[in-house]
Design a protein around this motif. Structure first.
Motif, PDB file in Angstrom:
ATOM      1  N   SER A 137       2.315   1.693  -3.407  1.00 38.72           N
ATOM      2  CA  SER A 137       1.276   2.171  -4.332  1.00 38.72           C
ATOM      3  C   SER A 137       1.040   3.667  -4.140  1.00 38.72           C
ATOM      4  O   SER A 137       0.911   4.416  -5.117  1.00 38.72           O
ATOM      5  N   ASN A 138       0.970   4.076  -2.884  1.00 44.23           N
ATOM      6  CA  ASN A 138       0.777   5.509  -2.609  1.00 44.23           C
ATOM      7  C   ASN A 138       1.962   6.324  -3.129  1.00 44.23           C
ATOM      8  O   ASN A 138       1.781   7.400  -3.718  1.00 44.23           O
ATOM      9  N   GLN A 189       0.830  -1.203   0.000  1.00 41.22           N
ATOM     10  CA  GLN A 189       0.000   0.000   0.000  1.00 41.22           C
ATOM     11  C   GLN A 189       0.868   1.257   0.000  1.00 41.22           C
ATOM     12  O   GLN A 189       0.576   2.215  -0.719  1.00 41.22           O
TER      13      GLN A 189
END
Length: 143
Positions: A41-42, A38
């Motif tokens: 991805s950010n 995550q």
């Protein structure tokens, strides 16, 4: 056999506890990988957004730079044209000013020649005595 059964039970208990520890470690690793994914991805989305903004800024800079170059060239052309125009106009204005000053001087001179007698007689016409005006004037030192 009692002892072996106890040893086997202890061994099975140790295997079960190590299996639980291993399962717990695997779960923690999965959670860490999920969190890392995550986060990556950010970061990727943020980097893509910044890359787009950077591309927009580059395009804007190129547009402004091309306008600045055109403006510089056009400014130089306008400046040269103004210099030529002002130079010609300046000479013409000098000649016109010279002629106006000569004409004004001639007019004042001619008026002075023709009106000098009339101006000298003006105090007498106004009822003032010429001697009284001269008497009020300070005397010049004749030494």
């Amino acid at each position: 056999m009692g002892r072996t059964a106890n040893d086997i039970l202890v061994l099975v208990g140790k295997i079960n506890s190590s299996q639980r520890d291993l399962d717990q470690q695997v779960e923690e690793a999965v959670e860490a990988l999920t969190t890392s994914t995550q986060l990556i991805s950010n970061l990727e989305a943020s980097l893509e957004q910044r890359a787009r903004k950077l591309d927009e800024l580059k395009e804007e800079y190129q547009r402004v730079a091309s306008l600045a170059e055109l403006t510089k060239e056009q400014g130089e052309a306008v400046a040269k044209t103004l210099e030529k125009t002002l130079g010609k106009s300046q000479n013409r204005e000098r000649y016109i000013a010279f002629l106006i000053n000569i004409l004004a001087g001639l007019i004042i001179f001619v008026m002075g020649v023709f009106l000098s007698d009339w101006i000298q007689d003006l105090p007498g016409r106004l009822g003032l005595k010429a001697n009284a005006i001269q008497a009020d004037a300070p005397l010049a030192d004749t030494e």
